[in-house]
Design an enzyme around this catalytic site. Structure first.
Site, PDB file in Angstrom:
ATOM      1  N   CYS A 247       0.779  -1.249  -0.210  1.00  0.00           N
ATOM      2  CA  CYS A 247       0.442   0.153  -0.027  1.00  0.00           C
ATOM      3  C   CYS A 247       0.738   1.649   0.107  1.00  0.00           C
ATOM      4  CB  CYS A 247      -1.025  -0.290   1.122  1.00  0.00           C
ATOM      5  SG  CYS A 247      -2.474  -1.035   1.189  1.00  0.00           S
TER       6      CYS A 247
ATOM      7  N   CYS B 103       0.217   2.885   6.794  1.00  0.00           N
ATOM      8  CA  CYS B 103       1.165   1.135   6.693  1.00  0.00           C
ATOM      9  C   CYS B 103       0.641   0.340   5.498  1.00  0.00           C
ATOM     10  CB  CYS B 103      -0.100  -0.006   8.394  1.00  0.00           C
ATOM     11  SG  CYS B 103      -1.474   0.339   7.835  1.00  0.00           S
TER      12      CYS B 103
END
Length: 471
Positions: free
Chosen positions: A135, A455
């Site tokens: 991500c 994250c």
């Protein structure tokens, strides 16, 4: 770790007074305190080039399986690149390098950066490569560009990311793949018939992609549920935060604040001009949803999780000298950044907690210096757990080797135009959205410093400090 966290954090004042205070703050969806421009030092470093964000755009982020369903990833990436060219008026041959991020690769266009660049009309003399870091893939694309400029290798780099969840690769089983490869090499009819005869019904079972950790075999949603439980994050808190995200995103969309979105004419369909996942609901509606991962007692649901999304983003970054020479007025300086890694089992989604104090120390700043925060919202429970970890001296001392907590961002500065829960989360495209949003919010609110944090799968994380360009 989970049992230690649960015992220690629930017995500390964090989950009583502080959690109650946060719950009250998270409900203040209409509160928007204008950041006051302060007379702060610049983060320019002697002997180092200033790297600037000239502009950033993205396609509308759409729920997978909707209007983009018949496209391919490079189509979306190309649309973002063309949108950037149109927005900036950039000559196509002025770009020295193109870097794109993607997570789930289309096998036909494994270097999607190159295919999208050629499709968008960039010079075939402009190198392009693709990176992947879950991500934070487009964050990695941007910082790769920053490095190329800082090292004097380039003056102008386009970075971005694309994700296309409407058509992910589905493989044959390994036994079937081996049989098919052997069949291709068979030289006689008898050998071919023998291989065909070896195929069993079980061989036809496909391998479906999953958002799961290879090292732990645990899905990210399951990990988010465990993390929320470890930090004592309630279902109510998660639903409140999800509602906050959708409410603020809707307000930003209706107010015209999401100016990074560029319209896209989908072949054979209508023009798409806005995100389609923003859906404010009521707490009563959210409460009716059942747990999505840990059943029946989990707290992570479809509504307080980010949804599968198709979309692409792109940014133009330059040396300040080059940008000014070309007549551009940059939006922001891209300053210090860090990448971190933790235990992918129990700390999979705690990247912001670890990365934030490191990037602040690197920049010589404190939390109080930051005017705008944009954190990636993978799950409401993940955000809440990070905020509680950042407010915990015990966690800082026990797991981070720090003397004191860094402190959680004030909610009036935090994701005030919505976030991944509501705007959508095309895995590799979110990083550019975060950075562009910080630049736009700093301009709108008169702040000087912004902080991006996210994250990523593998227990990794990222944070970057962005400084507003003088108006």
């Amino acid at each position: 770790m989970a049992s230690m966290l649960l015992t220690s954090l629930r017995s500390s004042p964090l989950t009583s007074v502080q959690a109650a205070q946060f719950a009250a703050r998270s409900l203040s969806t209409s509160v928007h305190l204008r950041a006051q421009a302060k007379s702060k030092k610049t983060l320019a470093k002697p002997g180092m080039k200033n790297v600037v964000l000239v502009d950033g755009v993205r396609t509308p982020f759409l729920q997978s399986g909707t209007t983009y369903a018949d496209l391919m990833p490079h189509d979306l990436a190309r649309a973002a690149l063309q949108g950037l060219l149109n927005r900036t008026g950039l000559p196509k041959d002025a770009v020295d390098y193109i870097v794109y991020g993607t997570v789930i690769q289309e096998v036909k266009t494994s270097n999607v950066a190159r295919e999208a660049a050629l499709g968008a009309g960039f010079s075939d003399k402009t190198p392009a490569h693709t990176v992947t870091m879950a991500c934070i893939s487009s964050n990695q694309a941007m910082t790769t560009g920053v490095g190329l400029i800082a090292a004097g290798q380039c003056d102008a780099v386009v970075a971005g990311g694309v994700e296309f969840m409407s058509d992910v690769p589905i493989r044959h089983s390994r036994k079937m793949r081996k049989t098919m490869l052997s069949l291709n090499k068979a030289k006689t009819l008898g050998a071919r018939l023998s291989l065909l005869g070896s195929i069993r019904l079980a061989h036809l079972s496909p391998e479906l992609p999953a958002v799961a950790e290879f090292s732990t075999a645990e899905t990210m949603g399951h990990s988010a549920d465990r993390l929320a439980a470890a930090f004592g994050v309630s279902r109510l808190e998660q639903d409140e935060f999800a509602l906050r995200s959708h409410t603020l995103a809707k307000k930003a969309q209706d107010s015209g604040l999401l100016s990074d979105v560029v319209s896209f004419k989908v072949p054979g369909r209508d023009i798409v001009s806005k995100d389609n996942g923003i859906r404010p609901a009521t707490m009563e509606q959210l409460a009716k949803l059942k747990p999505a991962f840990i059943k029946p007692h989990g707290t992570v649901t479809a509504a307080n999780s980010s949804f599968l999304t198709d979309g692409a983003s792109a940014v133009l970054i330059m040396s300040e000298e080059k940008a000014l020479a070309m007549g551009y007025k940059p939006k922001a300086y891209l300053r210090d950044f860090v990448y971190v890694s933790q235990d992918p089992k129990d700390q999979l989604l705690l990247g912001p907690t670890y990365a934030t104090p490191k990037v602040l120390e690197k920049s010589g700043l404190t939390m109080n210096d930051i005017d705008v925060f944009e954190f990636h919202e993978a799950f409401a429970g993940q955000i809440m757990a990070n905020l509680k970890a950042m407010e915990s001296d015990w966690f800082a001392q026990t797991y981070m080797g720090r003397k004191t907590k860094v402190g959680a961002p004030p909610m009036e500065k935090f994701n005030t135009w919505g976030g991944s829960l509501s705007l959508g989360h095309p895995f590799a495209a979110t990083g550019c959205r975060l950075v562009t949003t910080v630049a736009h919010r700093l301009q709108k609110e008169g702040g000087q410093y912004g902080l991006v944090a996210a994250c990523a799968a593998g227990g990794q994380g990222h944070a970057m400090v962005i400084e507003a360009y003088p108006q």
